[in-house]
Design a protein around this motif. Structure first.
Motif, PDB file in Angstrom:
ATOM      1  N   ASN A  22      -7.004   6.210  10.282  1.00 25.41           N
ATOM      2  CA  ASN A  22      -6.270   6.420  11.533  1.00 25.41           C
ATOM      3  C   ASN A  22      -5.084   5.472  11.685  1.00 25.41           C
ATOM      4  N   HIS A  23      -5.239   4.226  11.202  1.00 25.51           N
ATOM      5  CA  HIS A  23      -4.117   3.292  11.245  1.00 25.51           C
ATOM      6  C   HIS A  23      -2.976   3.784  10.349  1.00 25.51           C
ATOM      7  N   VAL A  24      -3.351   4.196   9.143  1.00 25.55           N
ATOM      8  CA  VAL A  24      -2.343   4.639   8.170  1.00 25.55           C
ATOM      9  C   VAL A  24      -1.634   5.885   8.665  1.00 25.55           C
ATOM     10  N   TRP A  25      -2.382   6.854   9.159  1.00 27.36           N
ATOM     11  CA  TRP A  25      -1.766   8.088   9.659  1.00 27.36           C
ATOM     12  C   TRP A  25      -0.845   7.801  10.849  1.00 27.36           C
ATOM     13  N   SER A  26      -1.265   6.894  11.697  1.00 27.07           N
ATOM     14  CA  SER A  26      -0.461   6.567  12.873  1.00 27.07           C
ATOM     15  C   SER A  26       0.826   5.837  12.491  1.00 27.07           C
ATOM     16  N   ARG A  27       0.744   4.987  11.466  1.00 22.93           N
ATOM     17  CA  ARG A  27       1.924   4.225  11.045  1.00 22.93           C
ATOM     18  C   ARG A  27       2.839   5.047  10.152  1.00 22.93           C
ATOM     19  N   GLY A  28       2.254   5.942   9.330  1.00 22.07           N
ATOM     20  CA  GLY A  28       3.075   6.783   8.466  1.00 22.07           C
ATOM     21  C   GLY A  28       2.785   6.620   6.993  1.00 22.07           C
ATOM     22  N   SER A  29       2.439   5.400   6.558  1.00 23.77           N
ATOM     23  CA  SER A  29       2.119   5.194   5.147  1.00 23.77           C
ATOM     24  C   SER A  29       1.310   3.915   4.992  1.00 23.77           C
ATOM     25  N   ILE A  30       0.596   3.809   3.873  1.00 23.93           N
ATOM     26  CA  ILE A  30      -0.163   2.598   3.576  1.00 23.93           C
ATOM     27  C   ILE A  30       0.774   1.401   3.451  1.00 23.93           C
ATOM     28  N   THR A  31       1.894   1.593   2.758  1.00 24.47           N
ATOM     29  CA  THR A  31       2.837   0.494   2.540  1.00 24.47           C
ATOM     30  C   THR A  31       3.361  -0.060   3.855  1.00 24.47           C
ATOM     31  N   ASP A  32       3.781   0.811   4.761  1.00 25.43           N
ATOM     32  CA  ASP A  32       4.307   0.360   6.046  1.00 25.43           C
ATOM     33  C   ASP A  32       3.211  -0.313   6.876  1.00 25.43           C
TER      34      ASP A  32
ATOM     35  N   GLU B  53      -7.378  -5.607   4.767  1.00 24.89           N
ATOM     36  CA  GLU B  53      -8.138  -4.648   3.986  1.00 24.89           C
ATOM     37  C   GLU B  53      -7.646  -3.246   4.299  1.00 24.89           C
ATOM     38  N   VAL B  54      -7.615  -2.393   3.280  1.00 23.07           N
ATOM     39  CA  VAL B  54      -7.147  -1.018   3.454  1.00 23.07           C
ATOM     40  C   VAL B  54      -8.218  -0.058   2.938  1.00 23.07           C
ATOM     41  N   GLU B  55      -8.555   0.922   3.747  1.00 23.91           N
ATOM     42  CA  GLU B  55      -9.468   1.992   3.351  1.00 23.91           C
ATOM     43  C   GLU B  55      -8.671   3.070   2.630  1.00 23.91           C
ATOM     44  N   VAL B  56      -9.129   3.475   1.443  1.00 20.66           N
ATOM     45  CA  VAL B  56      -8.405   4.487   0.672  1.00 20.66           C
ATOM     46  C   VAL B  56      -9.351   5.610   0.261  1.00 20.66           C
ATOM     47  N   GLN B  57      -8.755   6.762  -0.002  1.00 18.76           N
ATOM     48  CA  GLN B  57      -9.525   7.950  -0.367  1.00 18.76           C
ATOM     49  C   GLN B  57      -9.303   8.367  -1.813  1.00 18.76           C
TER      50      GLN B  57
END
Length: 308
Positions: free
Chosen positions: A183-193, A209-213
């Motif tokens: 949800n954080h990544v989708w809200s921000r736009g990308s993992i990098t950002d 920490e980053v959750e990845v699929q």
């Protein structure tokens, strides 16, 4: 079940200054107005025995002690946090764990709050210990960690139980570590950002920490500077392939930890055992965990009525 070693020092020294106010709130919840039972028994000095009635690991002594301190009683223990209860080795199928002394009204005021807290904390320590042993037997050398899926208002007790049981408590709250989930990544736009934004405010002392699929998302997270990468809801074979590939590809380029999570339990975790994985995290060591059975019985003399 054997006693487990606790690292040097008393685990009670981990607790923050504010924890005793939680005990006050528990007691206030249990007796919000009149103590009718206390009126019946009064304040005569009595002694009660705490019995362990099911096998497990003891955890939660500080909370038990504080309940009775606030009720004007003292506790003498015959076991430490981390010790094993083995009912089969004791007469009557129960083990004497502690003695509580004080006004009978105080003993009964604290009884249920103290027992409930000790039973749940010990249940978490027991389940944590069992899963640590299972993973070690399977050859895993990494960390078993709990999650933040704890009970509101009771987190400190649950995290304490994990530690006594030999598991890592993981992050305690949103301030302890930045965990960027989908949800954080989708809200921000990308993992990098998302990682860059987190690093900009978290500073050098807070891990990200980053959750990845997927393995591709893991590469992006590592390249962006993530400290921990969580492989979420991978299969066992998928974890082993991805973990080996990532550790090989990034060796000497960027230091990171790999975590695996997603519905892991004692009955399904073995396929995920892989020493390219640094952390296995699960809520199964603290959610839906059976309590250890304790009882508190006031000592009394049998009453004999003289018949005339």
């Amino acid at each position: 079940m054997t006693s487990i070693p606790i690292a040097q020092g008393d685990p009670a020294h981990l607790l923050p200054p504010s924890w005793k106010t939680q005990v006050t709130a528990w007691l206030a919840e249990d007796t919000p107005s009149f103590d009718y039972g206390g009126y019946v028994v009064g304040e005569g000095e009595r002694t009660a025995t705490l019995w362990g009635k099911s096998d497990g690991i003891i955890a939660g002594r500080p909370f038990f002690d504080e309940v009775f301190t606030q009720c004007g009683c003292t506790v003498e223990w015959f076991a430490q946090d981390g010790d094993a209860i083995a009912t089969s080795s004791h007469d009557g199928g129960k083990m004497k764990v502690a003695t509580v002394r004080g006004p009978v009204r105080g003993i009964l005021l604290g009884e249920r709050v103290a027992l409930n807290t000790l039973a749940r904390c010990s249940g978490i320590a027991t389940r944590s210990h069992e899963l640590v042993v299972k993973l070690r037997d399977a050859g895993y050398r990494g960390i078993l960690a709990g999650t933040r899926k704890t009970t509101p208002g009771f987190r400190l007790v649950e995290k304490y139980g994990m530690l006594v049981g030999g598991a890592d408590a993981h992050r305690h709250d949103l301030s302890s570590m930045v965990m960027l989930k989908d949800n954080h990544v989708w809200s921000r736009g990308s993992i990098t950002d998302a990682v860059r934004a987190a690093k900009a405010v978290a500073g050098f002392s807070v891990k990200v920490e980053v959750e990845v699929q997927s393995e591709a998302e893991a590469d992006e997270a590592i390249a962006a500077g993530a400290d921990v990468v969580m492989l979420d809801n991978f299969t066992g074979d998928g974890v082993k392939v991805a973990a080996s590939s990532l550790k090989t590809r990034w060796q000497g380029k960027h230091h990171f930890l790999l975590e695996v999570s997603g519905g892991l339990r004692a009955d399904n975790v073995e396929p995920y055992v892989c020493n390219d994985v640094d952390i296995i995290s699960t809520s199964s060591i603290h959610q839906g965990v059976p309590h250890i059975d304790f009882s508190l019985k006031i000592e009394h003399e049998q009453r004999i009525d003289n018949l005339s």
